[in-house]
Design a protein around this motif. Structure first.
Motif, PDB file in Angstrom:
ATOM      1  N   MET A 221       0.842  -1.189   0.000  1.00  0.00           N
ATOM      2  CA  MET A 221       0.000   0.000   0.000  1.00  0.00           C
ATOM      3  C   MET A 221       0.877   1.239   0.000  1.00  0.00           C
ATOM      4  SD  MET A 221      -2.676   1.298   2.931  1.00  0.00           S
ATOM      5  CE  MET A 221      -1.364   2.060   3.899  1.00  0.00           C
ATOM      6  N   ALA A 222       0.519   2.221  -0.814  1.00  0.00           N
ATOM      7  CA  ALA A 222       1.247   3.490  -0.812  1.00  0.00           C
ATOM      8  C   ALA A 222       0.900   4.285   0.436  1.00  0.00           C
ATOM      9  CB  ALA A 222       0.905   4.296  -2.057  1.00  0.00           C
ATOM     10  N   LYS A 223       1.839   5.080   0.892  1.00  0.00           N
ATOM     11  CA  LYS A 223       1.603   5.900   2.079  1.00  0.00           C
ATOM     12  C   LYS A 223       0.455   6.871   1.826  1.00  0.00           C
ATOM     13  CE  LYS A 223       4.079   9.487   3.006  1.00  0.00           C
ATOM     14  NZ  LYS A 223       5.181  10.414   3.372  1.00  0.00           N
ATOM     15  N   GLN A 224      -0.435   6.999   2.801  1.00  0.00           N
ATOM     16  CA  GLN A 224      -1.563   7.920   2.702  1.00  0.00           C
ATOM     17  C   GLN A 224      -1.265   9.165   3.533  1.00  0.00           C
ATOM     18  OE1 GLN A 224      -5.590   6.310   2.887  1.00  0.00           O
ATOM     19  NE2 GLN A 224      -4.707   4.220   3.089  1.00  0.00           N
ATOM     20  N   GLY A 225      -1.171  10.308   2.860  1.00  0.00           N
ATOM     21  CA  GLY A 225      -0.925  11.559   3.561  1.00  0.00           C
ATOM     22  C   GLY A 225      -2.219  12.245   3.975  1.00  0.00           C
ATOM     23  N   ILE A 226      -2.164  13.041   5.014  1.00  0.00           N
ATOM     24  CA  ILE A 226      -3.327  13.768   5.521  1.00  0.00           C
ATOM     25  C   ILE A 226      -3.331  15.172   4.911  1.00  0.00           C
ATOM     26  CG2 ILE A 226      -4.446  14.703   7.581  1.00  0.00           C
ATOM     27  CD1 ILE A 226      -3.156  12.431   9.162  1.00  0.00           C
ATOM     28  N   SER A 227      -4.445  15.513   4.256  1.00  0.00           N
ATOM     29  CA  SER A 227      -4.579  16.852   3.668  1.00  0.00           C
ATOM     30  C   SER A 227      -4.947  17.846   4.764  1.00  0.00           C
ATOM     31  CB  SER A 227      -5.659  16.852   2.578  1.00  0.00           C
ATOM     32  OG  SER A 227      -5.850  18.156   2.067  1.00  0.00           O
ATOM     33  N   THR A 228      -4.108  18.868   4.933  1.00  0.00           N
ATOM     34  CA  THR A 228      -4.335  19.854   6.002  1.00  0.00           C
ATOM     35  C   THR A 228      -5.080  21.097   5.517  1.00  0.00           C
ATOM     36  OG1 THR A 228      -2.178  20.845   5.553  1.00  0.00           O
ATOM     37  CG2 THR A 228      -2.267  19.105   7.227  1.00  0.00           C
ATOM     38  N   GLY A 229      -5.370  21.172   4.213  1.00  0.00           N
ATOM     39  CA  GLY A 229      -6.058  22.347   3.685  1.00  0.00           C
ATOM     40  C   GLY A 229      -5.103  23.489   3.411  1.00  0.00           C
ATOM     41  N   ALA A 230      -5.642  24.574   2.796  1.00  0.00           N
ATOM     42  CA  ALA A 230      -4.802  25.728   2.453  1.00  0.00           C
ATOM     43  C   ALA A 230      -4.698  26.715   3.603  1.00  0.00           C
ATOM     44  CB  ALA A 230      -5.354  26.438   1.214  1.00  0.00           C
ATOM     45  N   ALA A 231      -5.754  26.805   4.432  1.00  0.00           N
ATOM     46  CA  ALA A 231      -5.775  27.745   5.556  1.00  0.00           C
ATOM     47  C   ALA A 231      -6.586  27.111   6.672  1.00  0.00           C
ATOM     48  CB  ALA A 231      -6.383  29.081   5.130  1.00  0.00           C
TER      49      ALA A 231
ATOM     50  N   ALA B 250      -8.736  11.644   8.500  1.00  0.00           N
ATOM     51  CA  ALA B 250      -7.331  11.732   8.898  1.00  0.00           C
ATOM     52  C   ALA B 250      -6.941  10.555   9.787  1.00  0.00           C
ATOM     53  CB  ALA B 250      -7.063  13.056   9.607  1.00  0.00           C
ATOM     54  N   THR B 251      -7.802  10.233  10.758  1.00  0.00           N
ATOM     55  CA  THR B 251      -7.483   9.108  11.652  1.00  0.00           C
ATOM     56  C   THR B 251      -7.551   7.779  10.901  1.00  0.00           C
ATOM     57  OG1 THR B 251      -9.802   9.079  12.369  1.00  0.00           O
ATOM     58  CG2 THR B 251      -8.236  10.313  13.734  1.00  0.00           C
ATOM     59  N   LEU B 252      -8.437   7.664   9.915  1.00  0.00           N
ATOM     60  CA  LEU B 252      -8.481   6.434   9.114  1.00  0.00           C
ATOM     61  C   LEU B 252      -7.180   6.245   8.333  1.00  0.00           C
ATOM     62  CD1 LEU B 252     -12.158   6.500   7.718  1.00  0.00           C
ATOM     63  CD2 LEU B 252     -11.204   4.963   9.457  1.00  0.00           C
ATOM     64  N   LYS B 253      -6.644   7.336   7.787  1.00  0.00           N
ATOM     65  CA  LYS B 253      -5.375   7.245   7.067  1.00  0.00           C
ATOM     66  C   LYS B 253      -4.234   6.863   8.008  1.00  0.00           C
ATOM     67  CE  LYS B 253      -6.387  10.447   3.258  1.00  0.00           C
ATOM     68  NZ  LYS B 253      -5.979  11.703   2.584  1.00  0.00           N
ATOM     69  N   ILE B 254      -4.245   7.443   9.212  1.00  0.00           N
ATOM     70  CA  ILE B 254      -3.200   7.097  10.192  1.00  0.00           C
ATOM     71  C   ILE B 254      -3.262   5.612  10.529  1.00  0.00           C
ATOM     72  CG2 ILE B 254      -2.447   7.442  12.569  1.00  0.00           C
ATOM     73  CD1 ILE B 254      -3.346  10.368  12.301  1.00  0.00           C
ATOM     74  N   ASN B 255      -4.471   5.123  10.795  1.00  0.00           N
ATOM     75  CA  ASN B 255      -4.625   3.702  11.120  1.00  0.00           C
ATOM     76  C   ASN B 255      -4.201   2.815   9.948  1.00  0.00           C
ATOM     77  OD1 ASN B 255      -5.497   4.020  13.734  1.00  0.00           O
ATOM     78  ND2 ASN B 255      -7.683   4.024  13.219  1.00  0.00           N
ATOM     79  N   ALA B 256      -4.555   3.216   8.723  1.00  0.00           N
ATOM     80  CA  ALA B 256      -4.196   2.419   7.551  1.00  0.00           C
ATOM     81  C   ALA B 256      -2.681   2.343   7.389  1.00  0.00           C
ATOM     82  CB  ALA B 256      -4.842   3.007   6.298  1.00  0.00           C
ATOM     83  N   ASN B 257      -1.995   3.474   7.606  1.00  0.00           N
ATOM     84  CA  ASN B 257      -0.534   3.467   7.512  1.00  0.00           C
ATOM     85  C   ASN B 257       0.087   2.541   8.556  1.00  0.00           C
ATOM     86  OD1 ASN B 257      -0.336   5.265   5.343  1.00  0.00           O
ATOM     87  ND2 ASN B 257      -0.355   7.069   6.676  1.00  0.00           N
ATOM     88  N   PHE B 258      -0.408   2.622   9.802  1.00  0.00           N
ATOM     89  CA  PHE B 258       0.128   1.753  10.851  1.00  0.00           C
ATOM     90  C   PHE B 258      -0.207   0.283  10.590  1.00  0.00           C
ATOM     91  CE2 PHE B 258       0.755   5.539  13.565  1.00  0.00           C
ATOM     92  CZ  PHE B 258       1.999   5.218  14.090  1.00  0.00           C
ATOM     93  N   ASN B 259      -1.421   0.024  10.100  1.00  0.00           N
ATOM     94  CA  ASN B 259      -1.791  -1.366   9.796  1.00  0.00           C
ATOM     95  C   ASN B 259      -0.870  -1.957   8.731  1.00  0.00           C
ATOM     96  OD1 ASN B 259      -3.878  -1.452  11.636  1.00  0.00           O
ATOM     97  ND2 ASN B 259      -5.446  -0.805  10.149  1.00  0.00           N
ATOM     98  N   ASP B 260      -0.523  -1.142   7.732  1.00  0.00           N
ATOM     99  CA  ASP B 260       0.367  -1.620   6.677  1.00  0.00           C
ATOM    100  C   ASP B 260       1.753  -1.943   7.240  1.00  0.00           C
ATOM    101  OD1 ASP B 260       0.787  -2.202   3.879  1.00  0.00           O
ATOM    102  OD2 ASP B 260       2.101  -0.448   3.847  1.00  0.00           O
ATOM    103  N   ILE B 261       2.238  -1.092   8.147  1.00  0.00           N
ATOM    104  CA  ILE B 261       3.549  -1.341   8.772  1.00  0.00           C
ATOM    105  C   ILE B 261       3.516  -2.632   9.587  1.00  0.00           C
ATOM    106  CG2 ILE B 261       5.180  -0.501  10.509  1.00  0.00           C
ATOM    107  CD1 ILE B 261       4.505   2.340   9.588  1.00  0.00           C
ATOM    108  N   TYR B 262       2.459  -2.814  10.385  1.00  0.00           N
ATOM    109  CA  TYR B 262       2.373  -4.004  11.233  1.00  0.00           C
ATOM    110  C   TYR B 262       2.137  -5.267  10.414  1.00  0.00           C
ATOM    111  CZ  TYR B 262       2.650  -1.821  15.822  1.00  0.00           C
ATOM    112  OH  TYR B 262       3.107  -1.190  16.949  1.00  0.00           O
TER     113      TYR B 262
END
Length: 339
Positions: free
Chosen positions: A1-11, A23-35
């Motif tokens: 799986m490619a790394k999923q970045g969190i979009s923080t917006g322009a302002a 954002a939390t789903l992307k964080i969990n997906a990244n950690f799940n891929d590592i584990y």
């Protein structure tokens, strides 16, 4: 799986970034891929550590989707470790030890690794080179019908190979110098072969050239002086393989001498000494065979005839001579009535 970045917006709070849930789903997906990649999905499994990432490089990365202990994994590119990097493998986490193999079609179906030739393997404390199943502390196996070759190349004029025994005072059991000289018990052999200590040769030894002996030569003795010897059916059998000095006392006369296990090399001679301490008079015949083949003319005695046996000690010295064509003759000289 490619790394999923969190979009923080322009302002801040402009509504263009990821929601808190996304954002939390992307964080969990990244950690799940590592584990998943470096563990069992729940726990990380540590089996390789690098003291310096600068010492590790790979052209194509890890091709396998799993690097669990005991699970097959491969590197499709190169792995190089320079002097600034240290790699440590915790072999206890490997059910199959450590394996380095060439890529290709598997030849060892007992190992679930998609490779052909095992270059190096450590398993249960055994090291295998050219084999995936070493059965000794070090085993070197050739891939072809040729014998495996080990090259020990010294960096200077020192020893090319040295095997030492740390037990006792003999700290150098075997040495090969950079000039190709071999020493057994000697650290500085001056000839092609130097043996410092006792040596025992079993079997046929062929020597071409000149020998310089700075000691004595001993022959193997068979039986004791009081051993009873019987010529079965008039034939006394002498097994040269057991020894070349035969002791004993004859209880019967000898009509035929049978020498067995005599070396069959042309242009060679074998000497056999028989010391007969019979205590009674017997007769010596001149019929003879070597390795089961009768010798034409029998024993060629000094003086032309068999000597008369005595009731004291008799010493018979036989020379079994084979010429360049394979023709064999047996000669004998005697010293009789020794007391």
């Amino acid at each position: 799986m490619a790394k999923q970045g969190i979009s923080t917006g322009a302002a801040p709070n402009d509504g263009t970034g990821d929601t808190l849930l996304n954002a939390t789903l992307k964080i969990n997906a990244n950690f799940n891929d590592i584990y998943d990649k470096f563990g069992d999905g729940t726990n990380l499994v540590s089996f390789v550590s690098f003291a310096s990432t600068a010492g590790y490089s790979t052209n194509a990365g890890i091709a396998s989707t799993s690097v669990l202990a005991g699970t097959a994994s491969s590197v499709t590119g190169d792995i190089s470790i320079n002097t600034t990097g240290v790699i440590t493998s915790q072999f206890a986490n490997f059910t199959e030890g450590m394996i380095i193999q060439e890529s290709g079609t598997p030849v060892d179906t007992t190992i679930a690794v998609g490779f052909a030739k095992t270059i190096f393997r450590i398993k249960d404390g055994f090291v295998g080179i050219g084999t995936s199943l070493p059965t000794s502390q070090l085993q070197v196996t050739s891939y072809s019908n040729e014998r495996p070759t080990i090259h020990a190349v010294p960096k200077s004029s020192g020893h090319g190979l040295q095997v030492s025994d740390e037990v006792g005072t003999d700290d150098t059991a075997f040495v090969i110098t950079s000039s190709g000289k071999v020493g057994l018990g000697s650290t500085a052999p001056t000839s092609k072969l130097v043996v410092s200590g006792d040596a025992e040769l079993i079997g046929v030894t062929t020597h071409t050239g000149m020998s310089h002996l700075n000691g004595s030569i001993t022959e193997k003795v068979v039986n004791n002086f009081n051993t009873t010897l019987t010529a079965i059916g008039g034939t006394l059998t002498v097994d040269v393989n057991q020894g070349t000095v035969l002791l004993g006392g004859l209880t019967t006369s000898v009509s035929t001498w049978s020498f067995i296990n005599v070396p069959t090399l042309n242009s060679k001679a074998t000497t056999v000494t028989f010391i007969n301490d019979a205590g009674q008079s017997s007769t010596y015949g001149d019929a003879c065979s070597v390795n089961g083949s009768p010798i034409a003319g029998g024993i060629r005695w000094v003086g032309g005839n068999p000597p008369p046996a005595t009731n004291q000690e008799d010493i018979l010295s036989f020379s079994i001579v084979r010429d360049g064509t394979g023709l064999t003759r047996v000669y004998c000289s005697s010293s009789l009535n020794i007391s």
